[in-house]
Design a protein around this motif. Structure first.
Motif, PDB file in Angstrom:
ATOM      1  N   LEU A  85      25.976  40.013  25.727  1.00 31.15           N
ATOM      2  CA  LEU A  85      27.174  39.532  26.417  1.00 31.15           C
ATOM      3  C   LEU A  85      27.030  38.039  26.652  1.00 31.15           C
ATOM      4  O   LEU A  85      25.988  37.560  27.101  1.00 31.15           O
ATOM      5  N   GLU A  86      28.065  37.313  26.280  1.00 33.35           N
ATOM      6  CA  GLU A  86      28.047  35.870  26.465  1.00 33.35           C
ATOM      7  C   GLU A  86      29.331  35.461  27.160  1.00 33.35           C
ATOM      8  O   GLU A  86      30.404  35.542  26.581  1.00 33.35           O
ATOM      9  N   ILE A  87      29.223  35.051  28.415  1.00 30.53           N
ATOM     10  CA  ILE A  87      30.409  34.546  29.111  1.00 30.53           C
ATOM     11  C   ILE A  87      30.301  33.030  29.134  1.00 30.53           C
ATOM     12  O   ILE A  87      29.281  32.489  29.571  1.00 30.53           O
ATOM     13  N   GLN A  88      31.339  32.363  28.618  1.00 37.07           N
ATOM     14  CA  GLN A  88      31.271  30.907  28.567  1.00 37.07           C
ATOM     15  C   GLN A  88      32.466  30.275  29.260  1.00 37.07           C
ATOM     16  O   GLN A  88      33.606  30.533  28.909  1.00 37.07           O
ATOM     17  N   HIS A  89      32.166  29.450  30.246  1.00 45.95           N
ATOM     18  CA  HIS A  89      33.176  28.648  30.950  1.00 45.95           C
ATOM     19  C   HIS A  89      34.375  29.482  31.382  1.00 45.95           C
ATOM     20  O   HIS A  89      35.519  29.078  31.207  1.00 45.95           O
ATOM     21  N   LEU A  90      34.101  30.638  31.917  1.00 42.22           N
ATOM     22  CA  LEU A  90      35.181  31.552  32.287  1.00 42.22           C
ATOM     23  C   LEU A  90      35.870  31.107  33.585  1.00 42.22           C
ATOM     24  O   LEU A  90      35.211  30.878  34.600  1.00 42.22           O
ATOM     25  N   SER A  91      37.180  30.977  33.513  1.00 40.88           N
ATOM     26  CA  SER A  91      37.956  30.728  34.723  1.00 40.88           C
ATOM     27  C   SER A  91      39.018  31.804  34.835  1.00 40.88           C
ATOM     28  O   SER A  91      39.621  32.191  33.833  1.00 40.88           O
ATOM     29  N   VAL A  92      39.223  32.283  36.047  1.00 40.33           N
ATOM     30  CA  VAL A  92      40.190  33.349  36.273  1.00 40.33           C
ATOM     31  C   VAL A  92      41.097  32.961  37.432  1.00 40.33           C
ATOM     32  O   VAL A  92      40.633  32.422  38.434  1.00 40.33           O
ATOM     33  N   GLY A  93      42.392  33.207  37.249  1.00 37.40           N
ATOM     34  CA  GLY A  93      43.333  32.930  38.326  1.00 37.40           C
ATOM     35  C   GLY A  93      44.124  34.170  38.667  1.00 37.40           C
ATOM     36  O   GLY A  93      44.244  35.093  37.850  1.00 37.40           O
ATOM     37  N   PHE A  94      44.649  34.225  39.871  1.00 32.84           N
ATOM     38  CA  PHE A  94      45.520  35.322  40.275  1.00 32.84           C
ATOM     39  C   PHE A  94      46.900  34.783  40.602  1.00 32.84           C
ATOM     40  O   PHE A  94      47.022  33.765  41.274  1.00 32.84           O
ATOM     41  N   HIS A  95      47.917  35.496  40.112  1.00 33.84           N
ATOM     42  CA  HIS A  95      49.274  35.087  40.448  1.00 33.84           C
ATOM     43  C   HIS A  95      49.582  35.499  41.872  1.00 33.84           C
ATOM     44  O   HIS A  95      49.452  36.655  42.222  1.00 33.84           O
ATOM     45  N   THR A  96      49.953  34.560  42.697  1.00 26.68           N
ATOM     46  CA  THR A  96      50.394  34.910  44.044  1.00 26.68           C
ATOM     47  C   THR A  96      51.715  34.208  44.284  1.00 26.68           C
ATOM     48  O   THR A  96      52.182  33.452  43.441  1.00 26.68           O
ATOM     49  N   ARG A  97      52.279  34.466  45.464  1.00 25.32           N
ATOM     50  CA  ARG A  97      53.559  33.834  45.765  1.00 25.32           C
ATOM     51  C   ARG A  97      53.424  32.325  45.850  1.00 25.32           C
ATOM     52  O   ARG A  97      54.339  31.587  45.586  1.00 25.32           O
ATOM     53  N   ARG A  98      52.214  31.874  46.219  1.00 20.58           N
ATOM     54  CA  ARG A  98      52.027  30.439  46.320  1.00 20.58           C
ATOM     55  C   ARG A  98      51.454  29.843  45.043  1.00 20.58           C
ATOM     56  O   ARG A  98      50.788  28.825  45.053  1.00 20.58           O
ATOM     57  N   GLY A  99      51.664  30.544  43.924  1.00 23.08           N
ATOM     58  CA  GLY A  99      51.194  30.013  42.652  1.00 23.08           C
ATOM     59  C   GLY A  99      49.872  30.625  42.236  1.00 23.08           C
ATOM     60  O   GLY A  99      49.444  31.644  42.773  1.00 23.08           O
ATOM     61  N   LEU A 100      49.232  29.985  41.278  1.00 23.63           N
ATOM     62  CA  LEU A 100      48.002  30.531  40.720  1.00 23.63           C
ATOM     63  C   LEU A 100      46.828  30.203  41.642  1.00 23.63           C
ATOM     64  O   LEU A 100      46.577  29.057  41.972  1.00 23.63           O
TER      65      LEU A 100
END
Lengths: 693, 308
Positions: free
Chosen positions: A5-20
Motif C-alpha cells: 500500500l502506497e499513500i502519497q500526498h493524500l488530502s481529503v475534504g468533506f462537503h459541509t454547509r460552510r464549504g469544503l
C-alpha cells in the motif's frame, strides 16, 4: 522494496454547509507485504478517515479525495469507479471495525453474512462457501462453529463477534487487513486474545495489517512501524522500537508520557498535553501542534514544518534536535528503585530491587493501617436480578447474581479501585452502594448510618454526601440546560441560596475544575469530551460530598485528556478530603489513582490489596491474568503470554465451587467443588483462592 | 415460543372483552332512549312503552343487562336489531365480505405505494422522487377520505366516466374506494419507511456491508429494507383499525355495502344491538390482525424471537 500500500500526498475534504472542510492534509504512508503498521493519535486526528479513504468508503459520507494517490498492489484506488472498487473490497482489502456488536446486520445469521461475502467474490457453490465459512470460524477460535453459523449476531458475546468479524474479513484472503480500533470495545483479557489471533493470522494468510488505535500499548505490542497523526497530518513515523525509545516529535513524546504506565507513582501528577486537539474548522497557522507544544517558538507559529526523512524515520517538527538533546539529559538521571521493580514485572525481575521494595512496601502498609476510620462498611452484600421466568412452573426462579456476598470497607480519604471484566458486577456494586438500586440482602454502613433501610427523605439527605461521575460525558449532561444550571441544580435541591450566591458558587466550582466562569451560560454541546467531564465533576463536588463514585469516569477520553482529568481528581481529593470509589477497566489508570484495589469476578470479590502490592504480588490467578493482559509499553520485550482463555460465564449460571475454575490454569478438583473464602494472606491483602500465589 | 403465543392470545381476549364492556357502558350512558325511536311517545301509552322496555330488557339495571348480553354473546347470539328484529350476526356476516374486499384492496394500495415510495425516497434523498414521495405522504395523512373520495368521483366517474360512481358489484366499483382509503395508509407508510430507512442507512453495519464489496442494490433491498420494515410492520397492524374506521365513511360516500354502512345506519337509527354487534366484531378483527402482526414480528426480527 515493493510496497503493498502506497499513500502519497493524500488530502481529503468533506462537503459541509460552510464549504469544503479539509480533514486530511498531505498524508503519505506505505505498508510492505507482511508488515503491521499502526496509526495512532487522539480522536479527531484523522486515523479513521485515512482508513476509509483507502477503502474509498468516504464517498458515501460526503468525503472527497482532493489530492494524492492511493496505490494497492500498483492499482491507483483514487482513479477507480465504485463498481471497480467493489470487486477489490472484501477481496484484496478487508476491514474490521471497532464495535463488533453493531458491525453485523442483526437480522441475518452470522453464517449467512460470511457466505454472502464469499459468494460475492468467489465462484463457490453455497455448500462450498458454507464449509469454508465453518473452517474460518474454527480457525479464529470460535467453539462449535457449526452452531454459531446459524446464530444471529445478538446471540454472541462481543469477543465472539469480533472473532466472527475477523473471519468475515479473511473470507476471501485479503492482502491488506485494516483494523479500526478492533479491541477498544472489548475487555483487556479479550483484547489480548484478539491481538494474539491477529498476529498469528497475519503470518498464516501472508497479509499486511493497518491497525488504528489510540492505545500506545497495543502499538508497542503488535506494530512493526508506527505512524503518529495529529489534526489530519502525519507528524511522525518510525519503526516501533525506535519511536518508543526516542520520539522525535513533541506530540509523540507527550502521548507517550501521558500514559499511566505501571511505573508512575500514586499521587504523582501524570504528564498531560495541555489543551485539546483543534477542530478542523479552526486550525491554527503554522505547525498545527504549536498551541499545545512546550517547545513552540515564533517559527512554529508562522511556518508549517515539513516531514523530514532521516535514518528511516520521519518527523515534522522544527525543533527535533532540541527535543533530542533535552531528553538525552533526562536519561542520565538514575531510575528509581520502584520503576526498576515494575520493569521487572515484565520479566527481568532482580532479587535486590525486590528486597528493597518489599521493605518499602511493608513500611507503607503499616503506616496506612494506623486507625483510619472507615467511610463505607459493606458486609454480605447481594444484588440479584430475577430472570424472566421460562420453562416449567414450579422450578426455582433463576437469578442473575450480579453481586454475590461481597464484604469490604472503604476508608475515609482513600481511593478504592474496582477492576474486573464486563459482567463481573463492578457497576452494579457501585450503584447499590449509592442506593441507586436496592440491595437484595446485606448491610451498607455509610459513616455511622446503615443506609439500606433508610426512608426516602433520610436517603435524600444522605445522598448529599455521595455523588457520582459518569462514563459518558455526552449522555450525562442535559443538552437543553446551561452549564450553570446543571452545576447549580444540586445546590437548589439541598441548599437554600439566593440567585446571586448560587451564581458565585457555580463560578467557584467552575474555577476549581479548571474552567472559565463565563462558561456557566453556555450549553454542553459547545464543549469537548474532556471539558464536559470537568463539568460533570463540578456538579459532583457542588455539595462538598464525602464520597464520589467514578464509574469508568475517564474511559471515554483520549489519553492526554485522561491524564488531565486524573490529575484533577487527585487535586480535588487532596483539597477536599474526598473518598473515591474508582471503577475502571483500564488497569494502569486504576493502579495509578488507587490506594487499594478490589478485583471482582462474576459477582465475587476475589482479591483485595494495596495497589502496589496487587500489581507486584498478585495472589489470585485471575488478577495475575488481568495484569498480564495489559499491552506492554516496551516494544520488543515480548512477555511470556499467559493470555486468559475463554470468556466470563453467565452470572445466571455461575460455575460451582470457585467461580473462576473454568478458566483457571491451576484449577483442581477442590476448586470445582469448594468455594474459597476471602482470607487474609498478609496484612491488608486478602484473596479468595485455594492455592494463592 | 408457543407459550408466548398462547399468552398473547389470552391478553387479546381480555382486550376484546374489555373493549366491548366499555362500549356497552358508553352506549348505556348516552342520552336518548332507544324505545323512543320505536314508539312515538306522542301516541304510545305509558303502558305500551313500559312493556316494550321490559321486552327489550332495558328496564333492568346496568349489570344485569351486561351479564345478559355477555351470556348471549358466548352462545354466538349478538341479539336482534331493534328496527326489524333481524338477528345481528347473520347480517354482519353477510355484509362483511364487501368490507373485507375493500380493506384488502386498500391495504394492497397502501403497502405497495407506501413501501415503494418510502424506500425510493430514502435511497434518492433530496432527489425529485423524494419530493414526490413526501408530497404523497403529506396529502395521504392530511386529506380526509370524504373529501378525496368525492374529488376522485368527480374526476374519474363524472368527468371521465371511466368508473362507476356507486355500488359494490364487480372490481370496477372497488377501484376508487380502495384508492381513497389506501392513500391514507400509504401516507403514513411512506413517512414511516422513509424515516426508518434513513436511520438504518446510518447504522455501522451498512459500512461493513460496503466494505465487503456488496452492491448498493443488495445492501439496500436485502439488508437495509428488512431492518427498516421491522417498525413498519407494527404500523401495518394499526392501519387495519384505520381501514375499519375509514370504511364507515368510504362505504357511505361510494354507496357500498359493508359493515361500515351497517353501523352508520344503525347509529342514525339508535339501533343499539347492531352498533354493539359491529363494534364487537370489529374489535375481534382488529385484535386478531395485531396478534398475527406480533407473531410475524418474530419471523422478521430474530431478536424478538429470542426474547419470547
Amino acid at each position: 522494496m515493493e510496497q503493498l500500500l502506497e499513500i502519497q500526498h493524500l488530502s481529503v475534504g468533506f462537503h459541509t454547509r460552510r464549504g469544503l472542510l479539509q480533514a486530511l492534509n498531505d498524508v503519505s504512508l506505505t505498508i510492505r507485504p507482511g508488515e503491521t503498521v499502526c496509526l495512532v493519535g487522539e480522536s479527531g486526528s484523522g486515523k479513521t478517515i485515512t482508513s476509509k479513504a483507502v477503502m474509498r468508503l468516504l464517498d458515501y459520507e460526503n468525503g472527497r479525495i482532493t489530492n494524492g494517490q492511493i496505490r494497492l498492489g500498483g492499482i491507483d484506488l483514487t482513479a477507480l469507479s465504485q463498481n471497480e472498487l467493489r470487486s477489490l473490497r472484501g477481496k484484496k482489502m478487508a476491514m474490521v471495525f471497532q464495535e463488533p456488536m453493531s458491525a453485523f446486520d442483526p437480522v441475518y445469521t452470522i453464517g449467512y453474512q460470511i457466505v454472502e461475502t464469499i459468494r460475492t467474490h468467489d465462484s463457490k457453490s453455497k455448500e462450498e462457501a458454507w464449509e469454508h465459512a465453518v473452517s474460518l470460524l474454527e480457525r479464529v477460535g470460535i467453539p462449535e462453529p457449526r452452531i454459531r453459523m446459524k446464530q444471529y449476531p445478538g446471540e454472541l458475546s462481543g469477543g465472539m463477534l469480533q472473532r466472527a468479524m475477523i473471519a468475515l474479513a479473511l473470507s476471501c484472503g485479503p492482502e491488506l487487513l485494516i483494523a479500526d480500533e478492533p479491541t477498544t470495545a472489548l475487555d483487556v483479557t479479550i483484547q489480548a486474545q484478539i491481538l494474539q489471533l491477529l498476529q498469528e493470522l497475519k503470518e498464516e494468510f501472508r497479509m499486511s495489517i493497518l491497525l488504528i488505535t489510540h492505545d500506545l500499548g497495543i502499538a508497542a505490542e503488535v506494530a512493526d512501524r508506527v505512524v503518529v497523526m495529529y489534526a489530519g497530518r502525519v507528524v511522525e513515523q518510525a519503526p516501533t522500537a525506535e519511536l518508543f525509545k526516542q520520539p522525535h516529535h513533541p506530540y509523540s513524546q507527550g502521548l507517550l508520557q501521558s500514559v499511566a504506565s505501571l511505573d508512575t507513582e500514586k499521587g504523582e501528577r501524570l504528564h498531560s498535553i495541555e489543551g485539546a486537539i483543534p477542530s478542523l474548522s479552526a486550525l491554527p497557522d503554522g505547525c498545527l501542534f504549536h498551541p499545545r507544544c512546550p517547545y513552540a517558538t515564533e517559527k512554529c507559529r508562522a511556518e508549517v514544518p515539513p516531514l523530514v526523512f532521516e535514518n528511516g524515520r520521519e518527523s515534522a517538527c522544527w525543533h527535533t534536535q532540541e527535543l533530542l538533546r533535552s531528553s538525552a539529559a533526562n536519561d542520565d538521571r538514575p531510575k528509581s528503585a520502584k520503576s526498576e521493580a515494575f520493569t521487572a514485572q515484565s520479566g527481568l525481575r532482580t532479587a535486590e530491587s525486590n528486597m528493597v521494595l518489599e521493605t518499602v512496601e511493608l513500611q507503607l502498609i503499616e503506616a496506612a493501617a494506623v486507625d483510619v476510620p472507615d467511610l463505607f462498611q459493606i458486609s454480605g452484600l447481594r444484588k440479584y436480578y430475577p430472570v424472566k421466568r421460562r420453562g416449567f412452573p414450579g422450578r426455582a426462579r433463576p437469578y442473575i447474581r450480579a453481586v454475590d456476598d461481597v464484604s469490604f470497607t472503604i476508608r475515609r480519604g482513600e481511593t478504592f479501585g474496582l477492576v474486573g471484566e464486563s459482567g463481573s458486577g463492578k457497576s452494579t456494586l457501585g450503584r447499590v452502594l449509592l442506593q441507586l438500586e436496592a440491595a437484595t440482602s446485606g448491610q451498607i454502613r455509610f459513616g455511622d448510618q446503615e443506609i439500606t433501610k433508610l426512608g426516602s427523605s433520610a436517603l435524600r439527605r444522605a445522598r448529599k454526601d455521595m455523588q457520582m461521575i459518569f462514563q459518558d460525558p455526552y449522555g450525562a449532561l442535559d443538552p437543553r440546560w446551561t452549564v450553570g444550571d446543571i452545576i447549580g441544580e444540586p445546590l437548589g435541591v439541598h441548599e437554600r441560596l439566593s440567585t446571586m450566591e448560587k451564581r458565585n458558587r457555580v463560578a467557584e466550582l467552575l474555577a476549581s475544575v479548571g474552567l472559565d466562569a463565563s462558561y456557566a451560560t453556555r450549553y454542553p454541546h459547545e464543549f469537548s469530551g474532556g471539558q464536559r467531564q470537568r463539568i460533570g465533576i463540578a456538579r459532583a463536588i457542588a455539595l462538598k460530598p464525602k464520597f464520589i463514585l467514578a464509574d469508568e469516569a475517564v474511559s471515554a477520553l483520549d489519553v492526554s485528556v485522561q491524564a488531565q482529568v486524573v490529575n484533577l481528581l487527585q487535586d480535588l481529593q487532596a483539597k477536599m478530603g474526598l473518598t473515591y470509589l474508582f471503577i475502571a477497566h483500564g488497569l494502569q489508570v486504576v493502579r495509578h489513582i488507587s490506594d487499594r484495589i478490589g478485583v471482582m469476578y462474576l459477582g465475587k470479590l476475589v482479591e483485595i490489596a494495596p495497589s502496589h502490592e496487587l500489581f507486584l504480588h498478585p495472589a489470585h490467578p485471575y488478577t495475575k491474568a488481568l495484569i498480564a493482559s495489559i499491552p506492554d509499553m516496551s516494544p520488543g520485550a515480548k512477555k511470556a503470554h499467559t493470555v486468559l482463555q475463554g470468556e466470563i460465564p453467565s452470572p445466571a449460571r455461575p460455575p460451582s465451587g470457585c467461580r473462576f475454575h473454568t478458566r483457571c490454569p491451576l484449577a483442581t478438583a477442590k476448586c470445582r467443588e469448594e468455594e474459597p473464602d476471602l482470607n487474609a494472606i498478609a496484612a491488608e491483602h486478602s484473596v479468595a483462592c485455594h492455592f494463592p500465589f | 415460543m408457543v407459550g408466548a403465543v398462547i399468552g398473547r392470545m389470552f391478553t387479546s381476549l381480555l382486550v376484546v372483552a374489555g373493549s366491548s364492556v366499555l362500549v356497552f357502558v358508553i352506549l348505556y350512558l348516552l342520552p336518548g332512549d332507544p324505545v323512543n325511536s320505536l314508539l312515538d311517545p306522542t301516541f304510545a301509552t305509558s303502558e305500551q312503552i313500559a312493556s316494550l322496555r321490559h321486552q327489550l330488557g332495558v328496564d333492568q339495571p346496568l349489570h344485569v343487562q351486561l351479564a345478559d348480553y355477555f351470556g348471549k354473546l358466548l352462545h354466538g347470539d349478538f341479539g336482534n336489531s331493534l328496527l326489524n328484529s333481524e338477528p345481528v350476526l347473520p347480517r354482519i356476516l353477510s355484509q362483511f365480505p364487501a368490507t373485507l374486499a375493500l380493506a384488502a384492496a386498500s391495504a394492497v394500495v397502501a403497502v405497495v405505494i407506501g413501501v415503494l415510495l418510502g424506500v425510493l425516497s430514502a435511497i434518492h434523498r433530496n432527489k425529485p422522487i423524494d419530493v414526490i414521495a413526501r408530497i404523497v405522504g403529506l396529502l395521504g395523512i392530511s386529506m380526509p377520505a370524504f373529501w378525496s373520495g368525492i374529488l376522485l368521483l368527480l374526476v374519474f366517474s363524472i368527468h371521465l366516466g371511466w368508473l362507476p360512481t356507486m355500488g359494490s358489484n364487480g372490481w370496477k366499483t372497488l377501484v376508487l374506494p380502495s384508492i381513497t382509503l389506501g392513500l391514507i395508509g400509504a401516507g403514513f407508510l411512506v413517512r414511516m419507511i422513509r424515516n426508518s430507512m434513513l436511520e438504518v442507512v446510518n447504522e455501522h453495519f451498512i459500512v461493513t456491508l460496503r466494505s465487503k464489496g456488496l452492491s448498493e442494490r443488495s445492501i439496500m433491498y436485502r439488508h437495509a429494507l428488512r431492518n427498516a420494515l421491522i417498525p413498519a410492520v407494527t404500523m401495518i397492524g394499526m392501519l387495519v383499525g384505520e381501514m375499519l374506521a375509514g370504511a364507515v365513511v368510504i362505504e357511505t360516500v361510494f354507496a357500498r355495502q359493508g359493515i361500515g354502512r351497517i353501523i352508520a345506519d344503525a347509529i342514525m337509527a339508535k339501533d343499539l344491538p347492531v352498533v354493539q354487534g359491529v363494534i364487537f366484531f370489529s374489535a375481534i378483527i382488529y385484535v386478531s390482525v395485531n396478534l398475527i402482526v406480533d407473531i410475524s414480528y418474530s419471523f422478521i426480527d430474530p431478536r424478538v424471537r429470542r426474547a419470547t
